[in-house]
Scaffold this active site. Structure first.
Site, PDB file in Angstrom:
ATOM      1  N   THR A   1       0.861  -0.737  -0.345  1.00 54.26           N
ATOM      2  CA  THR A   1      -0.159  -0.220   0.164  1.00 54.26           C
ATOM      3  C   THR A   1       0.670   1.188   0.230  1.00 54.26           C
ATOM      4  OG1 THR A   1      -1.669   1.240   0.897  1.00 54.26           O
ATOM      5  CG2 THR A   1      -0.419   0.289   2.194  1.00 54.26           C
ATOM      6  N   ASN A   2       0.394   2.199   0.153  1.00 52.25           N
ATOM      7  CA  ASN A   2       0.659   3.540   0.044  1.00 52.25           C
ATOM      8  C   ASN A   2       0.949   4.700   1.661  1.00 52.25           C
ATOM      9  OD1 ASN A   2      -1.225   5.597  -1.251  1.00 52.25           O
ATOM     10  ND2 ASN A   2      -0.408   3.964  -2.736  1.00 52.25           N
TER      11      ASN A   2
END
Ligand code: CTP
Length: 413
Positions: free
Chosen positions: A208-209
């Site tokens: 993810t980020n």
């Protein structure tokens, strides 16, 4: 511009335990740039000292019908003429009843009868009082007369548990924004993507980020405030769903792609604020990957580019709708790369943010962006709240759609 900025807000505080939350509300209003005058009922002064509100608003608190203002006094008529909006928070059962009947035994009663500006009320009381039919009837009466009610919350009260708790200061601020906003997006169907996507590796791990979703959620709220029908396609974030917005939750880039395309035919504008993962693990393990002493290589496949696919679909259809807005996150050569992205993805506008600048981008509440248009224009904005960035972006979208520059209720008098 944030519609609260420079607005003349008459904040009226009545006698309930929730009066302590009005201190935060006042701070939020002042922070958003409003000019605030505070009115307190006699009962309210038993809960919070007027001095607190005087210090935070920078003006004397008005308490007395016959000496409404500071040193020289100010009539209630002068106060209502000054006010662009009246906010009653907390509004006790007694205040609601008096207002519904049109009684004017004190300064607040007179203000409410004399007011020609919008009125927002945030009720707060014990659950039994809130559920009493008399209170229900008073709320209905006030609403039918155009008073904007901020729904009560449910939870722990001074005594007991149940509905009746005053809405949080942030929610009341939102209601004020909603009332003061221009309604130029009435009838416009607008889709926003927000947050990160999460690409699973196994049942307990994912890629993810750092996206918090704050920018996309601010766009959704600002568009709703201006009357748009908003669909928010959100990746996993910890933000509460904005009231009055249809929220569709997704996890992966593929799910976000499918959710957006399923809405394609029904939308006039698509604003892609999500930080979509560019790659996803090729094989998702159905059981937890076990540790070993050898290096592990993950094979990643590119995810669909949602914005680019919308641009292609629109081109194939030979249509001008939906109006397409992208975001570009860059750490160098911001404007050149953003323009390149705008052209490659077929957008009408692109919002470029340089995430290497402090106070800009992911988790922050502020952003400094430049908005580039397909026609070659560029608007460089100073550091401002994400809501204000959203408001400015919507001005440009409105211009692109050819929407009349609608004027809201002007609270600046
Ligand atoms: N975007 C998208 N689908 C993707 C990747 C990005 O719709 N799979 C959208 C984003 O929502 C944003 C815009 O494309 O509006 C640009 O995103 P950004 O991450 O800056 O660009 P990328 O295309 O991912 O390019 P790069 O990471 O190389 O900068």
């Amino acid at each position: 511009m944030d519609p609260v900025q420079n607005a003349n807000v008459l904040l009226c505080i009545t006698g309930g335990i929730a009066a302590f939350k009005s201190v935060s509300l006042l701070r939020l209003l002042v922070k958003a740039g409003a000019r605030v005058r505070v009115v307190m009922t006699e009962a309210a002064t038993h809960f919070v000292a007027p001095m607190t509100f005087e210090a935070l608003s920078g003006s004397p608190v008005c308490k007395d019908l016959f000496h409404s203002g500071g040193a020289g006094g100010e009539s209630h008529i002068a106060l209502t003429e000054w006010a662009g909006i009246i906010v009653v928070a907390p509004a006790t059962a007694d205040t609601l009843a008096k207002a519904a009947l049109g009684l004017a035994p004190d300064l607040l009663g007179c203000l409410l009868l004399a007011a020609r500006c919008p009125v927002v009320m945030a009720p707060a009381m014990h659950t039994a009082m809130y559920l009493h039919p008399a209170t229900g009837a008073n709320l209905e009466t006030l609403e039918s007369r155009g008073v904007h009610l901020v729904p009560v919350g449910e939870g722990d009260l001074a005594t007991g548990h149940g509905p009746g708790r005053m809405a949080e200061p942030e929610e009341i601020l939102e209601a004020v924004r909603g009332v003061l906003s221009p309604r130029d997006f009435e009838g416009v169907r607008l889709l926003v993507t927000a947050g990160p996507t999460r690409e699973p590796i196994d049942p307990v791990r994912h890629l993810t980020n750092r996206s918090s979703g704050k920018m996309g959620y601010a766009v959704a709220r600002a568009a709703r405030d201006r009357g748009a029908q908003v669909i928010l396609v959100s990746g996993p974030v910890s933000l509460p769903p904005p009231p009055g917005v249809v929220v569709e939750r997704v996890m992966t880039a593929r799910e976000m792609h499918d959710a957006v395309h399923a809405r394609y035919e029904e939308i006039d504008v698509a604003i892609m604020a999500a930080a979509v993962a560019d790659y996803a693990p090729r094989d998702v393990s159905s059981s937890k990957l076990k540790k070993s002493s050898t290096p592990l290589t993950l094979a990643l496949d590119p995810t669909p580019d949602i914005l680019a696919s919308l641009g292609r679909r629109r081109l194939d259809a030979g249509s001008e709708r939906p109006f397409l807005v992208g975001f570009a996150m860059e750490t160098e050569a911001l404007e050149a790369r953003a323009r390149d992205k705008l052209e490659r993805k077929g957008c009408d506008l692109i919002v470029a943010n340089d995430i290497s600048v402090p106070g800009v981008g992911f988790e922050s509440d502020t952003n400094r962006v430049a908005i580039l248009s397909a026609g070659g224009g560029i608007e460089r904005l100073p550091l401002m709240s994400k809501y204000e960035v959203a408001a400015r972006l919507l001005d440009l979208v409105a211009a692109g759609l050819g929407i009349e520059g609608g004027r809201g209720r002007d609270a600046r008098r």
